[in-house]
Design a protein around this motif. Sequence first.
Motif, short mmCIF file in Angstrom:
data_model
loop_
_atom_site.label_atom_id
_atom_site.label_comp_id
_atom_site.label_asym_id
_atom_site.label_seq_id
_atom_site.Cartn_x
_atom_site.Cartn_y
_atom_site.Cartn_z
N UNK A 1 0.98 -0.61 -0.24
CA UNK A 1 -0.13 0.10 0.01
C UNK A 1 0.83 1.56 -0.22
N UNK A 2 0.70 1.73 -0.64
CA UNK A 2 1.19 3.09 -0.77
C UNK A 2 1.79 3.75 0.43
N UNK A 3 0.60 3.98 1.38
CA UNK A 3 1.13 4.39 2.95
C UNK A 3 2.22 3.65 3.71
N UNK A 4 2.35 2.29 3.12
CA UNK A 4 3.06 1.81 3.97
C UNK A 4 4.77 1.94 3.28
#
Length: 173
Positions: free
Chosen positions: A164-167
């Motif tokens: 995920x981009x947030x990771x």
Amino acid sequence: MDRRKFLSEMAVFMGCSVLSLDLKAVDAALSFSGPASSESGFHMGLVSRVADIIIPETDTPSASQAGVPGYINFYLSDFLSKHKASEFISGLSATFAQGEFLSFEAAQQVRVVQALDDALNTEAENPTYKKLKELIVIGYYTSRVGATQALRYDPIPGPYKEMKLAEVGRTWL
């Protein structure tokens, strides 16, 4: 995937380092499907022995077992002008003492090739040997044996893992 597409993609992947090589030699490797029909004075035994000294048999086949001498013969007869091929063959004769090289003991043959190899990129460099070594390396690593047994290819190194981009914080270039 065919060999031509594989090599083109590999060249792009490696930052087009193939551009520093003789493009005719690479094109010959991509077109090579078997030894040329004519020997045209080509020193097949000499090239086989030198190729096997440069790329000997280990846990992978040697250069001559991979068909490198046939590839070089194909390159000389189909990709070089007769004048350039004749120059190369004359250079081989001069470099390897008119064929006396084959009568040397194996250890002496290795010393001769090692001395030629040590002189690469110096003022004493032998251009015929440099070209021969380049052809041997191109012929070996573009052969089926070289590409499948000597080199390793993993089209997908590691398992696919969705992130995920947030990771990761931002995207990668």
